[in-house]
Structure formats: structure tokens, C-alpha cells
Design a protein around this motif. Structure first.
Motif: not given
Length: 134
Positions: A50-76
Motif C-alpha cells: 500500500i502507499p505510505s500515508i503520513y500525518c505531518f505533525d506541527d507544520l510551521g515549527v520547522e526552519q528553512v534548512q540548508k544542504y551544502f549551502g542550498n536553502e530549501c523549504n522542505v515541507m513546502g
């Protein structure tokens, strides 16, 4: 939401994942984390995959993250991809947040906000309601 999932039949239950944890995973592992939560991974623990179904808890508390200098709004990015899964295959996504609609638009943009209107049914609690976690 941790309790509600048990009202769903086996195979339709979802996994609750903290948005903060996802953003920390991205910081360590990079863009494959976005694929992990946004594509159509299959849960093979059942006799019928079956396809994985997720509940993303507390949307909005995470910060924009960087990976090797590239910023990304991961949850967006994940929510935009989950929207595509919802439209093409009917795979639901659940989430919890304390953000208002305007705060969601400010943090994730109008595109995410408009897709969230289609993907989700809003269950709102009065701001004076007792905390249900206690």
C-alpha cells in the motif's frame, strides 16, 4: 491525530512524523528526504503493498534548512508533491498545525496554501479550548 489513526482499518492507517524531524533529516541526508515523504513509497509490511500515508505533525515549527549551502523549504516541497499524489492517485495526507491560513501563506507561499484548501478538511479548535495533550 496519534489516536485517530486507530479508527482507520489496517492498511489505511498513517504514520505521524514531526515536521521538525523531517527538516533535521534533510539537513543530514539532503534531497532524498523530500523524495522519501513526497513520492509514492510502498509499505511492504502488509500482504498487499500500500502507499505510505503520513500525518505531518506541527507544520510551521520547522526552519528553512540548508544542504551544502542550498536553502530549501522542505515541507513546502513535500506538500506540493503530496498534492500531486492526492490528485493523481487519491493518496491522502494529514497534518496538524497551529498556523492560520495567512501564516501558512506567508511561510509556504500562495501555491501551497491554495493546494491545501483542496487537500484538507479543516478541523479548528477554539483558541480558548483546553489542550487535548494533557
Amino acid at each position: 491525530m496519534s489516536l485517530v489513526k486507530y479508527f482507520f482499518q489496517q492498511g489505511k492507517q498513517y504514520r505521524v512524523v514531526s515536521t521538525r524531524d523531517i527538516s533535521f533529516e534533510f539537513e543530514k541526508e539532503g534531497y532524498k528526504v523530500i523524495n522519501r515523504y513526497s513520492k509514492n513509497p510502498v509499505d511492504l509490511s502488509y500482504s498487499n503493498p500500500i502507499p505510505s500515508i503520513y500525518c505531518f505533525d506541527d507544520l510551521g515549527v520547522e526552519q528553512v534548512q540548508k544542504y551544502f549551502g542550498n536553502e530549501c523549504n522542505v515541507m513546502g516541497e513535500i506538500l506540493l508533491s503530496r498534492y500531486d499524489l492526492f490528485v493523481s492517485k487519491g493518496i491522502p495526507t494529514y497534518l496538524t498545525t497551529n498556523l492560520s491560513a495567512s501564516e501558512i501563506e506567508e511561510k509556504y507561499g500562495n501555491r501551497v496554501r491554495s493546494r491545501m484548501r483542496e487537500m484538507f478538511n479543516l478541523i479548528a479548535f477554539d483558541k480558548n479550548a483546553k489542550d487535548k495533550r494533557i
